[in-house]
Write a protein that holds these residues in place. Structure first.
Motif, short mmCIF file in Angstrom:
data_model
loop_
_atom_site.label_atom_id
_atom_site.label_comp_id
_atom_site.label_asym_id
_atom_site.label_seq_id
_atom_site.Cartn_x
_atom_site.Cartn_y
_atom_site.Cartn_z
N ARG A 95 -6.42 -4.76 8.80
CA ARG A 95 -6.82 -5.66 7.71
C ARG A 95 -5.75 -5.72 6.63
O ARG A 95 -6.01 -6.15 5.51
CB ARG A 95 -8.14 -5.19 7.07
CG ARG A 95 -9.26 -4.95 8.05
CD ARG A 95 -9.65 -6.21 8.78
NE ARG A 95 -10.28 -7.20 7.91
CZ ARG A 95 -10.66 -8.41 8.30
NH1 ARG A 95 -10.45 -8.80 9.54
NH2 ARG A 95 -11.24 -9.23 7.47
N ARG A 96 -4.53 -5.31 6.98
CA ARG A 96 -3.46 -5.29 5.98
C ARG A 96 -2.19 -5.85 6.59
O ARG A 96 -1.83 -5.54 7.73
CB ARG A 96 -3.22 -3.86 5.50
CG ARG A 96 -2.14 -3.76 4.43
CD ARG A 96 -2.05 -2.37 3.86
NE ARG A 96 -1.67 -1.39 4.88
CZ ARG A 96 -1.34 -0.13 4.58
NH1 ARG A 96 -1.40 0.29 3.33
NH2 ARG A 96 -0.99 0.71 5.53
N LEU A 97 -1.50 -6.71 5.84
CA LEU A 97 -0.23 -7.27 6.28
C LEU A 97 0.77 -7.12 5.14
O LEU A 97 0.58 -7.68 4.06
CB LEU A 97 -0.39 -8.75 6.65
CG LEU A 97 0.88 -9.47 7.10
CD1 LEU A 97 1.45 -8.83 8.35
CD2 LEU A 97 0.59 -10.95 7.34
N ARG A 98 1.84 -6.37 5.40
CA ARG A 98 2.84 -6.08 4.37
C ARG A 98 4.13 -6.81 4.71
O ARG A 98 4.77 -6.52 5.72
CB ARG A 98 3.08 -4.57 4.29
CG ARG A 98 1.81 -3.77 3.94
CD ARG A 98 1.96 -2.32 4.34
NE ARG A 98 2.21 -2.18 5.77
CZ ARG A 98 2.52 -1.02 6.36
NH1 ARG A 98 2.59 0.09 5.65
NH2 ARG A 98 2.74 -0.98 7.66
N ILE A 99 4.49 -7.76 3.86
CA ILE A 99 5.64 -8.63 4.10
C ILE A 99 6.76 -8.26 3.13
O ILE A 99 6.54 -8.06 1.94
CB ILE A 99 5.26 -10.10 3.90
CG1 ILE A 99 4.28 -10.54 5.00
CG2 ILE A 99 6.49 -11.00 3.89
CD1 ILE A 99 3.76 -11.95 4.82
N GLY A 100 7.97 -8.18 3.66
CA GLY A 100 9.16 -8.02 2.83
C GLY A 100 10.03 -9.26 2.94
O GLY A 100 10.04 -9.93 3.99
N LEU A 124 -2.94 -9.15 2.00
CA LEU A 124 -1.56 -9.57 2.22
C LEU A 124 -0.75 -9.15 1.00
O LEU A 124 -1.05 -9.54 -0.13
CB LEU A 124 -1.50 -11.08 2.43
CG LEU A 124 -0.18 -11.69 2.92
CD1 LEU A 124 -0.45 -13.03 3.60
CD2 LEU A 124 0.82 -11.89 1.79
N SER A 125 0.31 -8.35 1.22
CA SER A 125 1.15 -7.91 0.11
C SER A 125 2.59 -8.35 0.34
O SER A 125 3.01 -8.57 1.49
CB SER A 125 1.10 -6.39 -0.05
OG SER A 125 1.62 -5.74 1.09
N LEU A 126 3.35 -8.49 -0.75
CA LEU A 126 4.73 -8.96 -0.68
C LEU A 126 5.64 -7.99 -1.42
O LEU A 126 5.34 -7.59 -2.55
CB LEU A 126 4.84 -10.35 -1.30
CG LEU A 126 6.25 -10.93 -1.44
CD1 LEU A 126 6.87 -11.18 -0.06
CD2 LEU A 126 6.23 -12.21 -2.28
N VAL A 139 10.98 -1.54 7.08
CA VAL A 139 10.26 -1.92 8.29
C VAL A 139 10.33 -0.78 9.30
O VAL A 139 9.33 -0.38 9.91
CB VAL A 139 10.82 -3.22 8.89
CG1 VAL A 139 10.16 -3.52 10.24
CG2 VAL A 139 10.60 -4.39 7.94
N ALA A 140 11.53 -0.23 9.49
CA ALA A 140 11.72 0.85 10.46
C ALA A 140 10.90 2.08 10.09
O ALA A 140 10.42 2.80 10.97
CB ALA A 140 13.20 1.20 10.56
N ALA A 141 10.74 2.32 8.77
CA ALA A 141 9.99 3.49 8.32
C ALA A 141 8.49 3.26 8.29
O ALA A 141 7.72 4.17 7.98
CB ALA A 141 10.48 3.90 6.93
N GLY A 142 8.05 2.04 8.61
CA GLY A 142 6.62 1.76 8.62
C GLY A 142 6.05 1.34 7.28
O GLY A 142 4.83 1.21 7.15
N LEU A 144 6.74 -1.57 5.81
CA LEU A 144 6.52 -3.01 5.89
C LEU A 144 6.21 -3.37 7.34
O LEU A 144 6.69 -2.72 8.27
CB LEU A 144 7.76 -3.79 5.42
CG LEU A 144 8.16 -3.68 3.95
CD1 LEU A 144 9.51 -4.36 3.73
CD2 LEU A 144 7.10 -4.28 3.05
N ASP A 145 5.44 -4.44 7.51
CA ASP A 145 5.14 -4.92 8.86
C ASP A 145 6.20 -5.90 9.34
O ASP A 145 6.56 -5.90 10.52
CB ASP A 145 3.76 -5.59 8.88
CG ASP A 145 2.66 -4.60 8.57
OD1 ASP A 145 2.56 -3.58 9.27
OD2 ASP A 145 1.90 -4.84 7.62
N VAL A 146 6.68 -6.75 8.44
CA VAL A 146 7.72 -7.72 8.79
C VAL A 146 8.67 -7.87 7.60
O VAL A 146 8.31 -7.55 6.46
CB VAL A 146 7.15 -9.11 9.15
CG1 VAL A 146 6.32 -9.06 10.40
CG2 VAL A 146 6.36 -9.70 7.98
#
Length: 322
Positions: A95-100, A124-126, A139-142, A144-146
């Motif tokens: 239920r969580r999407l973390r965008i960078g 949804l977080s930015l 992202v590699a460290a987990g 962020l999702d994308v």
């Protein structure tokens, strides 16, 4: 002082950035604080790790030796954290999407589209950052999702192993922003040589930005004065004719500023979307599709870029089949 993993991360950040100033920005700390911490680390190890030079800093032989041992330790710790967090997050992060993202005119439209398409209740977080390399490490460290990032042509990003990616735009030309009454603004396309006497402004904290610009200027045989500052500061100087600067072709219109393409498009970036390993591939496909649609909207909305797309018969002019 005992050496810890965080100290090793500091050393790697300095080596990757090539200067204390850039490393401090990426680490979210002041340069004096970073300098003090580096001195403490060097005192602990008993030798100088970096040579401070006018153009930045580079590792000493001792520094290279320390870095060669530090990087595997950091990678191992990152892998441990990623695997642990993934194990904990399974069943919790659906239920969580973390965008960078680095800066982009497509970002607002992308987020708007995602909020319309994602399930109700999804958080949804930015996270914004000028450094694409920082976002990729997150992202590699987990964390962020994308991550939606740009890669300056000729300056490859430092991509952690195992990050899946999709290319949004293989080669996006970079335009030039200048004062509305700049002599070159009278032409629809500008030659680099017409800007040889201008002061150029570039943000050296954006990965590859200064190196890419320096390479293009040198290839054109010009050596204009260059100011280093962030692009928010640049705008205030550009409108009064004190500087010009590279800009994204999707940059919005302003009454006090002209946006023009360069002849031959010597400056360019590649637009990329990375995702964390193990992420939902269907979700990633949705993210990519909505990003592509949002980018197309932003591109067609910017008149100079739309004209460039027409001249170059770009496929962006045609909406993809449903």
């Amino acid at each position: 002082m005992e050496l810890e993993v965080r100290h090793l991360r500091v050393l790697c950040a300095i080596a990757d950035a090539g200067s204390l100033h850039r490393a401090a920005r990426q680490l979210g700390m002041s340069q004096p604080s970073l300098t003090t911490q580096l001195r403490r680390i060097e005192n602990t190890l008993g030798g100088e790790l970096f040579l401070r030079e006018r153009t930045g800093c580079r590792p000493t032989p001792l520094g290279r030796s320390v870095l060669s041992r530090a990087r595997p330790l950091i990678d191992g710790m990152s892998a441990l954290l990623t695997e642990t967090r993934a194990a904990v997050a399974r069943g919790l992060d659906d239920r969580r999407l973390r965008i960078g993202s680095t800066a982009s005119r497509a970002l607002a439209g992308w987020l708007r589209r995602l909020r319309q398409r994602l399930p109700d209740g999804m958080d949804l977080s930015l996270h914004m950052n000028v450094s694409a390399n920082v976002l990729l490490r997150m992202v590699a460290a987990g964390h962020l999702d994308v991550a939606f990032v740009h890669e300056v042509e000729g300056c490859p990003l430092l991509v952690p192993d195992g990050l899946p990616r999709r290319v949004l735009v293989e080669r996006e030309p970079q335009f030039i922003s200048m004062a509305r009454d700049h002599p070159a603004a009278a032409d629809p396309v500008v030659d680099l040589t017409d800007l040889a006497e201008d002061r150029w402004m570039v943000d050296p904290t954006v990965d590859g930005e200064w190196d890419g610009l320096r390479r293009v200027l040198a290839a054109a045989g010009i050596d204009p004065p260059v100011l280093h500052a962030d692009y928010h500061t640049a705008a205030s100087l550009i409108v009064v004719g004190e500087a010009i600067a590279p800009c994204q072709p999707t940059s919005g219109p302003r009454e006090d500023m002209a946006i023009r393409p360069l002849r031959g498009d010597p400056l360019a970036v590649r637009l990329l979307l990375y995702r964390r390993p193990g992420a939902d591939t269907e979700m990633h496909a949705l993210l990519y599709a909505e990003l592509a649609a949002a980018y197309r909207e932003a591109a067609l909305r910017a008149a100079p870029y739309r004209q460039w797309l027409l001249r170059n018969k770009s496929p962006l002019l045609h909406a993809p089949a449903a």
